[in-house]
Each structure stands twice: as C-alpha cells, then as structure tokens.
Write a protein that holds these residues in place. Structure first.
Motif: not given
Length: 324
Positions: A90-100, A131-133, A139-144, A255-262
């Motif tokens: 929902r908020a990916i435009d704001q994340i990319q333009v205003q934060i990232a 995949a998105i992030f 952007v740092v992407v973490l998955a504990p 997660h989806s097999i597309y775009g993620g860790l795999g």
C-alpha cells in the motif's frame, strides 16, 4: 554464540513490543508509529507504558510513511509498524521516494509476514515483501529466525543510520539462538555442518529447515543448514562457500519463490559458482487462510517438502556427475 532449538516457543511480536518500549524509554529520538494494529503487532506496549512516544496514524499507511519521513528529517527515529502486506504494497511509493531515496533513518516493521497470519484472509498475507524491498536502493532487508534474533536486529537497527525493513512472523517459534548470539549485518550463520547438501533458509523457514535436516540425517544424508538473516546486503561469500563445499543448494523461505531468498541465491550462483539448486517457497498461486499445518502442506513449504526438495536436488547433483 550458541545455537539451540528450544522446546519453548516465543512470539517475535512479543519481543518486538518489549524491545521497542525499552528503546523508546532510553532514547528520546525513538517514536512508535502505528497503523491501527497495535494490539496485533504488540506496539501497544509503547502506547500503554510510554504513551508520549506512541503516534496513532490510523488505517492510512501512505500518510504514515510520509509522517515518518518528516520525523526523520528532524533527527527523530520513527519505527513504523503495520502488517507486512500493507507496508510493502500500500505504501511502497512513499517508502521509495520519501524514505529510501534520501536514505532517511526510518525503521519499518512488517508484522504478520508470510502465510501463517491466523484467520486474517489473503488480503493480510505477504508473500512478496522481500522481493519488493530488496529491489529498493538503500534499504536493508532483514528476516529473523526467532525472538532472540528479533531483539538483536532491533538493537542493530537502532544504531544503524538509514532505512531498515524487518520481517516478523505472527505465531510463536522455538528459539534457535541463545542470548550470547551476535547479529552481524550481511553475515550468514551456519547452524549445522554437513557434506552432502546445503539448505540456505531465512526467517521462519530456518526452524523448519533444521527439522528437515534432522530427519534427513536419520536417513544417512549429511545436511548443512545456513541461516540467512540479512537478505540485503546478501552474504555472497557464504553462498559461494556452500556451493563449493557441498555442490548443491536448496533454499527455503515462507515467501514466493519469485524475487525472494531463492532468487537472490540463484543470482549469486549463476554468476559465481553454478551448481544444482531447488527453491522451496510458495509457487505462483493465490494464498488463503487455514490451520497452520494444513497451510504449510498445501503451499508446499513444510519440513516434509524441504526433505523432498533435498532428495530431488541430490538426484540433480548425481545426474550431473554421471553426465561428466
């Protein structure tokens, strides 16, 4: 650092709430922003115990990200909390333009990630967030994997200057790590050594990968398990070393097999050290709600499906050797 697989299960969101409350008390710059889900994400611990540091933004995720960006420009450190599905889509435009793009110091917490989100329905599930992030610059992407790692990642994120996305699960999981575990950005963690094949997993799938490895060991198959807590920046050297050590890789993610860790691991292998590999993840299909065990089986990401993938990948390795 000691790795364990405890019988007691702890919810990541509980430790998240406790840790964020502690940070908000200790650091005047830390604020919690909520998208009307505080009782689910457990950020209500801040709302109840440190209300001056809690900002209720309502069901308006795009506006919440814009507010977070504004706060960060004043030197504050906003921690934005909502479901991963809403944050990443929902908020990916704001994340990319205003934060990232301006590399603002905003911490983004995607709760209820993956398939197992209770009976919330497909609108509340996130199988695309990694995949998105990982495609967004800066952007740092973490998955504990467990609650211990959640706390360690949050302590890292608090000190790190820049945007961070942390993917959290809803339900309790056994702890893998003991309290002396030290999270390092961009570093994989070898949880189990093995010589026949390597499973590279992230997030909640690491517990299931260890369970699968235990079953495979009982069948005489020596399995290495490498946990990848940082999706971006990725530990390329660990992937190359695993490929060289065992000659075959299986990846596992909720997660989806597309775009993620795999996909990330495959990119490294094809460029640096091509070996047979298979991806365990959700295929190209819509999700739904249901009991956890049934969901894991239906969407083919249970420990038994990891076991199946390992055996198929080993056959690929064998066939390749026979063809040489």
């Amino acid at each position: 650092m000691t790795t364990i697989l405890s019988k007691e299960k702890v919810a990541m969101r509980d430790i998240f709430g406790e840790t964020l409350l502690k940070l908000s008390v200790e650091d005047a710059a830390v604020y919690a922003l909520d998208g009307d889900l505080a009782n689910s994400t457990k950020v209500d611990m801040v709302a109840v115990n440190n209300p001056d540091k809690f900002l209720q933004m309502g069901i308006a995720e795009q506006n919440m990200m814009s507010v977070a960006a504004g706060l960060a420009t004043t030197g504050l450190q906003p921690w934005v909390t909502t479901f991963a599905a809403f944050l990443s889509k929902r908020a990916i435009d704001q994340i990319q333009v205003q934060i990232a793009q301006p590399k603002l110091n905003v911490k983004m917490i995607g709760a209820y990630s993956g398939l197992l989100t209770g009976l919330t329905g497909k609108t509340h599930q996130a199988l695309e967030d990694i995949a998105i992030f990982r495609t967004i610059a800066n952007v740092v992407v973490l998955a504990p994997a467990d609650s211990v790692e959640v706390k360690k990642m949050m302590e890292f994120a608090h000190k790190y200057e820049g945007p961070v996305y942390i993917r959290l699960a809803r339900d309790p999981y056994p702890n893998i790590f003991s309290d002396d575990y030290n999270f390092e950005l961009g570093k994989a963690v070898t949880l189990k050594k093995g010589k026949d094949i390597t499973i590279i997993s992230t997030g909640t799938q690491t517990v299931r990968s260890l369970e699968a490895a235990e079953q495979l060991e009982s069948e005489g198959i020596s399995v290495a398990v490498v946990h990848m807590p940082t999706i971006k920046p990725l530990d390329k050297e660990a992937i190359i070393q695993a490929a060289e050590a065992t000659g075959v890789i299986v990846t596992a993610e909720e997660h989806s097999i597309y775009g993620g860790l795999g996909s990330a691991v495959a990119e490294v292998l094809v460029e640096e050290r091509p070996v047979p590999m298979l991806r365990v993840g959700v295929r190209d299909r819509n999700s739904e709600s249901g009991p956890n065990d049934e969901m894991l089986e239906k969407y083919e990401i249970s420990p038994s499906h990891i076991v199946k993938a390992v055996k198929e990948a080993l056959k690929k390795k064998s066939d390749l050797k026979m063809g040489e």
